[in-house]
Design a protein around this motif. Sequence first.
Motif, PDB file in Angstrom:
ATOM      1  N   GLN A 178       0.463  11.674   9.445  1.00  0.00           N
ATOM      2  CA  GLN A 178       1.065  12.476   8.377  1.00  0.00           C
ATOM      3  C   GLN A 178       1.147  11.716   7.046  1.00  0.00           C
ATOM      4  O   GLN A 178       1.602  12.259   6.048  1.00  0.00           O
ATOM      5  CB  GLN A 178       2.469  12.926   8.791  1.00  0.00           C
ATOM      6  N   CYS A 179       0.736  10.452   7.042  1.00  0.00           N
ATOM      7  CA  CYS A 179       0.825   9.626   5.830  1.00  0.00           C
ATOM      8  C   CYS A 179      -0.022  10.238   4.710  1.00  0.00           C
ATOM      9  O   CYS A 179      -1.082  10.805   4.947  1.00  0.00           O
ATOM     10  CB  CYS A 179       0.349   8.215   6.157  1.00  0.00           C
ATOM     11  N   PHE A 180       0.469  10.096   3.496  1.00  0.00           N
ATOM     12  CA  PHE A 180      -0.231  10.578   2.305  1.00  0.00           C
ATOM     13  C   PHE A 180      -1.694  10.101   2.267  1.00  0.00           C
ATOM     14  O   PHE A 180      -2.593  10.836   1.891  1.00  0.00           O
ATOM     15  CB  PHE A 180       0.524  10.060   1.064  1.00  0.00           C
ATOM     16  N   TYR A 181      -1.919   8.882   2.687  1.00  0.00           N
ATOM     17  CA  TYR A 181      -3.283   8.328   2.712  1.00  0.00           C
ATOM     18  C   TYR A 181      -4.203   9.152   3.613  1.00  0.00           C
ATOM     19  O   TYR A 181      -5.321   9.478   3.242  1.00  0.00           O
ATOM     20  CB  TYR A 181      -3.273   6.882   3.219  1.00  0.00           C
ATOM     21  N   SER A 240       5.899  12.323   3.831  1.00  0.00           N
ATOM     22  CA  SER A 240       5.450  13.153   4.955  1.00  0.00           C
ATOM     23  C   SER A 240       5.385  12.351   6.249  1.00  0.00           C
ATOM     24  O   SER A 240       5.469  12.910   7.342  1.00  0.00           O
ATOM     25  CB  SER A 240       4.085  13.756   4.637  1.00  0.00           C
ATOM     26  N   CYS A 241       5.250  11.030   6.125  1.00  0.00           N
ATOM     27  CA  CYS A 241       5.210  10.185   7.326  1.00  0.00           C
ATOM     28  C   CYS A 241       6.427  10.442   8.213  1.00  0.00           C
ATOM     29  O   CYS A 241       6.320  10.494   9.432  1.00  0.00           O
ATOM     30  CB  CYS A 241       5.152   8.716   6.943  1.00  0.00           C
ATOM     31  N   ILE A 242       7.601  10.626   7.568  1.00  0.00           N
ATOM     32  CA  ILE A 242       8.835  10.782   8.353  1.00  0.00           C
ATOM     33  C   ILE A 242       8.776  12.038   9.225  1.00  0.00           C
ATOM     34  O   ILE A 242       9.283  12.047  10.343  1.00  0.00           O
ATOM     35  CB  ILE A 242      10.078  10.823   7.426  1.00  0.00           C
ATOM     36  N   ARG A 269       0.827  -1.212   0.000  1.00  0.00           N
ATOM     37  CA  ARG A 269       0.000   0.000   0.000  1.00  0.00           C
ATOM     38  C   ARG A 269       0.862   1.263   0.000  1.00  0.00           C
ATOM     39  O   ARG A 269       0.445   2.297  -0.510  1.00  0.00           O
ATOM     40  CB  ARG A 269      -0.927   0.030   1.221  1.00  0.00           C
ATOM     41  N   CYS A 270       2.031   1.201   0.594  1.00  0.00           N
ATOM     42  CA  CYS A 270       2.893   2.382   0.697  1.00  0.00           C
ATOM     43  C   CYS A 270       3.336   2.817  -0.698  1.00  0.00           C
ATOM     44  O   CYS A 270       3.793   2.004  -1.504  1.00  0.00           O
ATOM     45  CB  CYS A 270       4.091   2.076   1.578  1.00  0.00           C
ATOM     46  N   LEU A 271       3.209   4.113  -0.975  1.00  0.00           N
ATOM     47  CA  LEU A 271       3.462   4.642  -2.314  1.00  0.00           C
ATOM     48  C   LEU A 271       4.916   5.049  -2.518  1.00  0.00           C
ATOM     49  O   LEU A 271       5.280   5.515  -3.588  1.00  0.00           O
ATOM     50  CB  LEU A 271       2.546   5.853  -2.560  1.00  0.00           C
ATOM     51  N   ASP A 272       5.739   4.882  -1.524  1.00  0.00           N
ATOM     52  CA  ASP A 272       7.137   5.300  -1.595  1.00  0.00           C
ATOM     53  C   ASP A 272       7.218   6.739  -2.117  1.00  0.00           C
ATOM     54  O   ASP A 272       7.886   7.034  -3.109  1.00  0.00           O
ATOM     55  CB  ASP A 272       7.934   4.335  -2.498  1.00  0.00           C
ATOM     56  N   CYS A 273       6.535   7.622  -1.425  1.00  0.00           N
ATOM     57  CA  CYS A 273       6.374   9.020  -1.848  1.00  0.00           C
ATOM     58  C   CYS A 273       7.712   9.742  -2.064  1.00  0.00           C
ATOM     59  O   CYS A 273       8.698   9.449  -1.402  1.00  0.00           O
ATOM     60  CB  CYS A 273       5.608   9.806  -0.786  1.00  0.00           C
ATOM     61  N   VAL A 274       7.673  10.734  -2.973  1.00  0.00           N
ATOM     62  CA  VAL A 274       8.869  11.541  -3.240  1.00  0.00           C
ATOM     63  C   VAL A 274       9.269  12.308  -1.973  1.00  0.00           C
ATOM     64  O   VAL A 274      10.425  12.330  -1.572  1.00  0.00           O
ATOM     65  CB  VAL A 274       8.613  12.577  -4.354  1.00  0.00           C
TER      66      VAL A 274
HETATM   67  S1  SF4 Z   1       3.512   8.981   3.579  1.00  0.00           S
HETATM   68 FE1  SF4 Z   1       2.469   6.973   3.709  1.00  0.00          FE
HETATM   69  S2  SF4 Z   1       2.444   6.291   1.600  1.00  0.00           S
HETATM   70 FE2  SF4 Z   1       3.954   7.925   1.640  1.00  0.00          FE
HETATM   71  S3  SF4 Z   1       5.924   6.933   2.048  1.00  0.00           S
HETATM   72 FE3  SF4 Z   1       5.098   7.428   4.062  1.00  0.00          FE
HETATM   73  S4  SF4 Z   1       3.975   5.578   4.677  1.00  0.00           S
HETATM   74 FE4  SF4 Z   1       4.322   5.390   2.453  1.00  0.00          FE
END
Ligand code: SF4
Lengths: 503, 260
Positions: free
Chosen positions: A137-140, A84-86, A76-81
Motif C-alpha cells: 500500500q506504500c505510495f511508492y 496509505s501504508c498504515i 526514502r519515506c515521504l512522510d505522506c499526508v
Molecule cells: S506510504 Fe510509503 S512513503 Fe508514504 S508514509 Fe507510508 S511508508 Fe512512507
Amino acid sequence: MAMNLLSENLNLMSEHLQSERAQPWREELRKSIKNKERTEFPRVKMPELKPEIRSRNYGEVNIGLSLEQAMGEARRCLDCVSPSCITGCPVEINIPKFIKNIERGEILKAARTLKEASALPAVCGRVCPQERQCESQCFYTQKLKKEAVAIGYLERFAADFERESENISIPEVAAPNGTKIAVVGSGPAGLAFAGDMAKAGYEVRVFEALHELGGVLRYGIPEFRLPNEIVDVEIEGLKKMGVKFETNCIIGKTISQEDLRADGYRAIFVGSGAGLPNFMNIPGENLIGVMSCNEYLTRVNLMQAADDESDTPVYKGRRVAVIGGGNTAMDAVRTARRLGADEATIVYRRSEEEMPARIEEVKHAKEEGVKFLTLHNPIRYEGNEKGQVQRMLLQRMRLGEPDASGRRKPVAVEGDELWVDVDEVIVSVGVSPNPLIPSSFSGLEVTKWGTIVVNPNTMQSADTHIFAGGDIVRGGATVILAMGDGRRAAKAMNEFLKSGTVG
Amino acid sequence: MNKIVSKEFLSDNVVKLEVDAPLIAKSRKAGHFVIVRVGKKGERVPYTIASADPKKGTITLVIQRVGKSSRKVCELNAGDYITDLVGPLGKATHIENFGTVLCAGGGVGIAPMLPIIEAMKKAGNRVISVLAARSKDLVILEEQVRENSDEVIVMTDDGSYGQKGLVTEGVEQVLRHKKVDLCVTIGPAVMMKFVSLTTKKYAVPTLASLNTIMVDGTGMCGACRVSVGGKTKFVCVDGPEFDAHQVDFDEMLMRLKAYN
Ligand code: SF4
Ligand SMILES: Cc1cc2nc3c(=O)[nH]c(=O)nc-3n(C[C@H](O)[C@H](O)[C@H](O)COP(=O)(O)OP(=O)(O)OC[C@H]3O[C@@H](n4cnc5c(N)ncnc54)[C@H](O)[C@@H]3O)c2cc1C
Ligand code: FES
C-alpha cells in the motif's frame, strides 16, 4: 450505528496521526530533503549470508541492516499526508512516525512507536508478508510504481537495535487488581494478550501444552528465519511484567474448564492455534518417509533433531519433495537442504504466482538450490519392501477459471502423469484448528471447520467469559493477525470485566 | 519437573516408577497415557499410566528398558526429577458392564492393562485375564491382576511358568469354551495382531491399545498415524484404543521400524 462508530474511530485515528505529523521535528525533517530527491534513492538491499554457506547451516539468513543503511532507507519515506501504508498494516502501526524516528537517529523512539501497536515487532519484522500488507500500500508501490520503502527491514532494525542496546523498555504495569486470567497457548495470540492484560494490572497465567513456549514461533518457524533468542527475549519481557507461564499443561486435559473456574480464574483467553496437520488421503501416504510438515519441523526445531546429541531422530532424505506452496512448505524444503538433501523440490499444484509464501522465502529457497515443480500434484506414493517411500506419481495441472477466492483453480490435465523418484516426502497442505479446546469446553460455538466463533471486534465467544483469537478463530493465518487478535481481546476483556459489557 | 517418589524393579529390565504429578493423578482415567522427556536433549516418549493415587498426588509408570530413551528413564532413581511430563493424553477406555471381558496383556503391556482390568471388574464385568511373557521373571503384576480377575491364565514362551505357549493359545482356550462379550488387548504390536486375528474368528469385539511412535502426543504432528478401517487416525488423540479388527497391523508394524 456500528458504521458511525467505525467512521468516527477512523476520524479520531487520522486526527491523531495528523497531530503527530505536525510536530516540529517531523516538519523539519520533511523540509530537510526534497521529495524528488528522496524518491531517487534506491531501496536498500538486505545483507544476507551467502547461499552456499547458509544452505548448510542454521544461521539467520537475513543479517539485518546497519545503522547507516537503516537511516539511509528511512530517508526514502515521504512522510505522506495520508499514509496509505498504515491501511495495509493489520495492527495499524504508525509507520511514518517510526520511520522518521529512524531517519533522525532516534532508534529507541522508533522501537517505542512500534510497540504502541505491536507486541512482537522483532518477530513481525521478520515474518510478516510485508509485500502483501504495508509495503503493497506504500505510495511508492501504488503511485510511483517503484519499490516500496523497506518497512519490514526497518521494523526489524528498530526492534533489534533496542534489544541489542539492552535498553528494552519494560512497559509500565498498573497496580495489581487481583483478578486472575488464564491464557491457553503461548503462540503470538496468547503472548500479545498476556502482555496487554499484565499492563492493565491483571494476574495472568499462560498454560502451554508443549515443553517450550512460543507456539509456532518455536516449533514451526526455523532458526534461519526467526532465531529462538528473539522469542526468548519477548517471553523474558513478559515474565518481567509479572506474567506466569506453565509448560506441559494441557487445558481440557491436565486442567479442566471447571478446574480453572474453581481456581478463581475470572476469564479465559484461548489462543490454541491451528496445530493439526492435513493430509491428502492418497495411496501410500502412510509409507515411511512421508510425513507432515509439522512432524518434520517439530523434530528439527522443537526437538533439535539435527543436533547429533539429540535423542530425537529425523529422516534425512537425499531426494526430498515438499508438497505445498506456503511459508510452511518453504521452511521445510529449506530445512531439508540444510539436513543434506541433494535435491529438494517444492511440488505445488498452482503456479508460482499463486503461492501463498512470502516472496522473500521463495527467493531464498531458489538461491539455496531448491527446485520448483509447479502445476503438479501428487496422486500416489510407492515404497520398497521395507515400506520406505521410493517414488511418487504426479498429475500435471493447468490453471482454470478463478474460484471463490479469486485465485485461478488448478485442474488436472487428464492422462498427463509422471513418476518422480524420492526418498522423503513432506506434506504441507495446510492445518486445521486444534480440537482440544472446542471438544473439551462447554458453552462455545464452533464452526464446521472447528474454529471458535467470536465477535470479530471484541473476540468474545458465546461464553461471555471466554475470548479467543489467532489461528483457533481464523484457521491457519498469520503471526500479525494472531497478535492483533490477542491485543483486541485484551482491550475488550478488560472493559468487560470492569463494566460487565463490551464494545 | 516431576519428582520420582519411589522406584521398584519388577524384573531385570522392567522398572516401576511412582512420580509426583498431582494434576494428572486427579484427572486421569484408565487408558490414558503421558509423554515423558528426560534431559534437555531427550526425546518425547509416551507411556501408559499404570495407576494413580489422587490423594498422594502420584502416578505410576511401568517402563521396560528397550532403547535409548527408556533406558534414560529407567536409570533415574527415587528423588530424581523427570524433565518434562505431560498428560493425561488420549481417550480414556470406555468402561461399562459388557458381561464377560477378556483382557489379554503381553509383556509390559500387562501394566497398562491393570487399570482397565480393575475398572472393568468394578463396573460389574466377569473378567478373565490372559497374561503372556517370554519367561517367568517377565510376568509382572500378577498378584494385582489376580485380585481383580475372576480367572487368570498365564502363558510363557519358554514354559518356565504357567502354560507353555503364545498368548493366542490362552485366548483361544477361553474363547472355545466361554461366551466373551469384549476382548481388550495390550502388548507388542505383533501380539495384538495375532490376538485380533484369533478373536475375529470367534467374532468377539476387540479393542487394541496401540503404541505407535509419537512426538507431541497432542495431535499436532501425525507421526502416530495408523489406518483403521481404511481411514487414517492419529493414535494420540483418536486413540490409543481402536477396534482391533479394523486396524491395519501390518502397516503399523512397518511404521514402527521407521527409525531403526
Ligand atoms: S506510504 Fe510509503 S512513503 Fe508514504 S508514509 Fe507510508 S511508508 Fe512512507
Ligand atoms: C512453519 C510455519 C511457518 C509460518 N510462517 C509464517 C510467516 O512467515 N509469517 C506469518 O505471519 N505467519 C506464519 N505462519 C503462521 C503463524 O505462525 C500462525 O498464524 C500463528 O503462529 C498463529 O498464532 P496463534 O497464537 O494463534 O497459535 P500458535 O502459534 O499455533 O500457538 C498455539 C499454542 O497453543 C498451544 N496449545 C494448544 N492447545 C492447548 C491447550 N489445550 N492447552 C495448552 N496449550 C495449548 C500449542 O501447543 C501452541 O503452542 C507459519 C506457520 C508455520 C507452521
Ligand atoms: S504424536 Fe503427534 S499427532 Fe500424535
